[in-house]
Design an enzyme around this catalytic site. Structure first.
Site, PDB file in Angstrom:
ATOM      1  N   SER A   7      17.114   2.667  49.944  1.00  0.00           N
ATOM      2  CA  SER A   7      17.999   2.866  51.092  1.00  0.00           C
ATOM      3  C   SER A   7      19.420   2.437  50.741  1.00  0.00           C
ATOM      4  CB  SER A   7      17.482   2.074  52.297  1.00  0.00           C
ATOM      5  OG  SER A   7      17.207   0.741  51.933  1.00  0.00           O
ATOM      6  N   GLU A   9      23.238   1.092  52.408  1.00  0.00           N
ATOM      7  CA  GLU A   9      23.893   0.510  53.588  1.00  0.00           C
ATOM      8  C   GLU A   9      25.387   0.854  53.647  1.00  0.00           C
ATOM      9  OE1 GLU A   9      22.838  -3.625  54.518  1.00  0.00           O
ATOM     10  OE2 GLU A   9      24.980  -4.046  54.720  1.00  0.00           O
ATOM     11  N   PHE A 207      32.615 -12.680  48.691  1.00  0.00           N
ATOM     12  CA  PHE A 207      31.414 -12.327  49.460  1.00  0.00           C
ATOM     13  C   PHE A 207      30.292 -13.319  49.190  1.00  0.00           C
ATOM     14  CE2 PHE A 207      31.792  -7.410  49.954  1.00  0.00           C
ATOM     15  CZ  PHE A 207      32.810  -7.610  50.867  1.00  0.00           C
ATOM     16  N   HIS A 257      17.610  -1.756  48.224  1.00  0.00           N
ATOM     17  CA  HIS A 257      18.537  -1.449  49.323  1.00  0.00           C
ATOM     18  C   HIS A 257      19.944  -1.712  48.785  1.00  0.00           C
ATOM     19  CE1 HIS A 257      19.921  -1.352  53.568  1.00  0.00           C
ATOM     20  NE2 HIS A 257      20.705  -2.368  53.234  1.00  0.00           N
TER      21      HIS A 257
HETATM   22  P1  FAD Z   1      17.493 -15.899  61.192  1.00  0.00           P
HETATM   23  O1  FAD Z   1      16.327 -15.227  60.586  1.00  0.00           O
HETATM   24  O2  FAD Z   1      17.509 -16.113  62.643  1.00  0.00           O
HETATM   25  O3  FAD Z   1      17.842 -17.158  60.361  1.00  0.00           O
HETATM   26  C1  FAD Z   1      19.095 -17.820  60.505  1.00  0.00           C
HETATM   27  C2  FAD Z   1      18.954 -19.290  60.113  1.00  0.00           C
HETATM   28  O4  FAD Z   1      18.200 -19.980  61.100  1.00  0.00           O
HETATM   29  C3  FAD Z   1      18.223 -19.520  58.788  1.00  0.00           C
HETATM   30  O5  FAD Z   1      18.823 -20.632  58.163  1.00  0.00           O
HETATM   31  C4  FAD Z   1      16.810 -19.856  59.238  1.00  0.00           C
HETATM   32  O6  FAD Z   1      16.130 -20.662  58.286  1.00  0.00           O
HETATM   33  C5  FAD Z   1      17.057 -20.592  60.533  1.00  0.00           C
HETATM   34  N1  FAD Z   1      15.979 -20.442  61.517  1.00  0.00           N
HETATM   35  C6  FAD Z   1      15.322 -19.306  61.847  1.00  0.00           C
HETATM   36  N2  FAD Z   1      14.421 -19.544  62.825  1.00  0.00           N
HETATM   37  C7  FAD Z   1      14.495 -20.873  63.101  1.00  0.00           C
HETATM   38  C8  FAD Z   1      13.828 -21.722  64.015  1.00  0.00           C
HETATM   39  N3  FAD Z   1      12.891 -21.262  64.846  1.00  0.00           N
HETATM   40  N4  FAD Z   1      14.177 -23.042  64.033  1.00  0.00           N
HETATM   41  C9  FAD Z   1      15.126 -23.524  63.203  1.00  0.00           C
HETATM   42  N5  FAD Z   1      15.807 -22.752  62.313  1.00  0.00           N
HETATM   43  C10 FAD Z   1      15.495 -21.438  62.267  1.00  0.00           C
HETATM   44  N6  FAD Z   1      25.159  -9.744  59.736  1.00  0.00           N
HETATM   45  C11 FAD Z   1      25.802  -9.041  60.715  1.00  0.00           C
HETATM   46  O7  FAD Z   1      26.557  -9.642  61.490  1.00  0.00           O
HETATM   47  N7  FAD Z   1      25.637  -7.693  60.852  1.00  0.00           N
HETATM   48  C12 FAD Z   1      24.809  -6.988  60.039  1.00  0.00           C
HETATM   49  O8  FAD Z   1      24.693  -5.761  60.201  1.00  0.00           O
HETATM   50  C13 FAD Z   1      24.100  -7.688  59.009  1.00  0.00           C
HETATM   51  N8  FAD Z   1      23.230  -7.039  58.190  1.00  0.00           N
HETATM   52  C14 FAD Z   1      22.497  -7.755  57.272  1.00  0.00           C
HETATM   53  C15 FAD Z   1      21.542  -7.087  56.510  1.00  0.00           C
HETATM   54  C16 FAD Z   1      20.766  -7.779  55.576  1.00  0.00           C
HETATM   55  C17 FAD Z   1      19.723  -7.008  54.797  1.00  0.00           C
HETATM   56  C18 FAD Z   1      20.988  -9.171  55.371  1.00  0.00           C
HETATM   57  C19 FAD Z   1      20.208  -9.906  54.326  1.00  0.00           C
HETATM   58  C20 FAD Z   1      21.935  -9.837  56.127  1.00  0.00           C
HETATM   59  C21 FAD Z   1      22.691  -9.159  57.100  1.00  0.00           C
HETATM   60  N9  FAD Z   1      23.621  -9.806  57.915  1.00  0.00           N
HETATM   61  C22 FAD Z   1      24.305  -9.094  58.890  1.00  0.00           C
HETATM   62  C23 FAD Z   1      23.891 -11.233  57.758  1.00  0.00           C
HETATM   63  C24 FAD Z   1      23.024 -12.090  58.707  1.00  0.00           C
HETATM   64  O9  FAD Z   1      23.322 -11.763  60.043  1.00  0.00           O
HETATM   65  C25 FAD Z   1      23.343 -13.549  58.424  1.00  0.00           C
HETATM   66  O10 FAD Z   1      22.843 -13.915  57.169  1.00  0.00           O
HETATM   67  C26 FAD Z   1      22.915 -14.538  59.509  1.00  0.00           C
HETATM   68  O11 FAD Z   1      23.494 -15.802  59.196  1.00  0.00           O
HETATM   69  C27 FAD Z   1      21.409 -14.753  59.603  1.00  0.00           C
HETATM   70  O12 FAD Z   1      20.768 -13.693  60.166  1.00  0.00           O
HETATM   71  P2  FAD Z   1      19.144 -13.638  60.102  1.00  0.00           P
HETATM   72  O13 FAD Z   1      18.759 -12.447  60.869  1.00  0.00           O
HETATM   73  O14 FAD Z   1      18.681 -13.761  58.718  1.00  0.00           O
HETATM   74  O15 FAD Z   1      18.830 -14.971  60.934  1.00  0.00           O
END
Ligand code: FAD
Length: 275
Positions: A7, A9, A207, A257
């Site tokens: 894929s 992005e 980055f 990806h």
């Molecule tokens: P989570 O999975 O919620 O994790 C965030 C943090 O919280 C981690 O440190 C985790 O260990 C911790 N955590 C999770 N659950 C708990 C819990 N229950 N209790 C305590 N701690 C917890 N960002 C954007 O703004 N837009 C995008 O389009 C975007 N696309 C992305 C695509 C990919 C493939 C990747 C890898 C990253 C992308 N990001 C994007 C960046 C991402 O939003 C950031 O890395 C963000 O800081 C974390 O998002 P996450 O969904 O991984 O968060």
């Protein structure tokens, strides 16, 4: 190669000129026949309309599209609205994320973690969407510990995700170990490797500092040694990243990806060397 999840992005363009350029880029990348194109989403309303407009464009051209959806700063109502819009456009894939709030942006919203967003999407829309979530082989920068981050990843998968895409990395062993630990914890779903082509030294370093990806010392030193010689940087980057992809695929990665940064050349060059 076509058996793999491959894929690409994009980020949503901010200008009409950017939109036009992205159409040209997309037409070139479509020749590689990726499974889908994904489009990033800015937390706090910065690119939400742009994400929708871009995925609608992609669908109109006949390709599969996966909008990213981040929940930080969002409410149940605002996320529900977005899900309905995607459903109305027959979008069947999502990359579900927590996202990061832009600095100075106050309200945290109603969701704390991506796992809560995945649960919400499943509760609202059942199995309509194929959901992918983010994984961090080199550990998310805010995680309390690698073990904690892995547990959080597992929780997110078990909340209803179908697959994961990793943050980019240049240490294949970090990926292999992460996958092994996730599999031992019962995660059988694909964990696709995120790949950042190397074309620009300063941009890569900037980055990587932001997102917690490590650029190994030998790669940094080599890139620095080329100075303004962009041809050498690109040639070296192509070799390094192609070898990384070869190792990942040979070691069982279910797919790649590509973070294209809306450019076709580097992703195409790597891909053509792989097939
Ligand atoms: P989570 O999975 O919620 O994790 C965030 C943090 O919280 C981690 O440190 C985790 O260990 C911790 N955590 C999770 N659950 C708990 C819990 N229950 N209790 C305590 N701690 C917890 N960002 C954007 O703004 N837009 C995008 O389009 C975007 N696309 C992305 C695509 C990919 C493939 C990747 C890898 C990253 C992308 N990001 C994007 C960046 C991402 O939003 C950031 O890395 C963000 O800081 C974390 O998002 P996450 O969904 O991984 O968060």
């Amino acid at each position: 190669m076509s058996a793999h999840n491959f894929s690409i992005e994009f980020f949503p363009p901010k200008t009409a000129e950017g939109t036009e350029k992205l159409r040209v880029t997309r037409a070139k990348l479509a020749e590689l026949k990726p499974k889908y194109f994904s489009v990033t989403f800015g937390a706090g309303g910065t690119t939400q309309q742009g994400t929708l407009d871009t995925v609608v464009d992609i669908r109109r051209e006949g390709y599969d599209a996966a909008p990213h959806l981040s929940c930080v700063g969002g409410t149940r109502d605002s996320i529900r609205d977005i899900l309905q819009q995607y459903k109305a456009h027959d979008i069947r894939r999502l990359v579900a994320l927590r996202g990061d709030l832009p600095s100075g942006y106050g309200a945290a919203g109603e969701f704390r973690y991506a796992s809560e967003l995945v649960e919400f999407i499943r509760a609202e829309t059942g199995d309509w969407f194929h959901i992918e979530v983010a994984a961090y082989p080199e550990v998310h920068p805010q995680a309390r510990s690698p073990q904690d981050d892995l547990q959080n990843f597992i929780r997110k998968m078990k909340a209803g995700a179908n697959a994961a895409i990793t943050q980019y990395f240049y240490n294949a062993d970090a990926y292999f170990q992460f996958v092994e630990l996730a599999q031992k914890a019962g995660i059988a779903s694909p964990i696709v490797a995120g790949v950042m082509p190397i074309t620009n030294h300063t941009q890569l370093v900037r980055f990587s500092e932001m997102c917690g990806a490590e650029v190994p010392r030998w790669i940094r030193l080599k890139l620095a040694s080329y100075g303004d010689d962009t041809a050498s940087i690109k040639a070296f980057g192509l070799d390094v990243v192609t070898q990384l992809c070869e190792r990942l695929l040979a070691g069982g990665a279910p797919g790649l990806h590509f973070y294209s940064l809306n450019q076709a050349v580097a992703t195409t060059a790597i891909w053509q060397r792989l097939v």
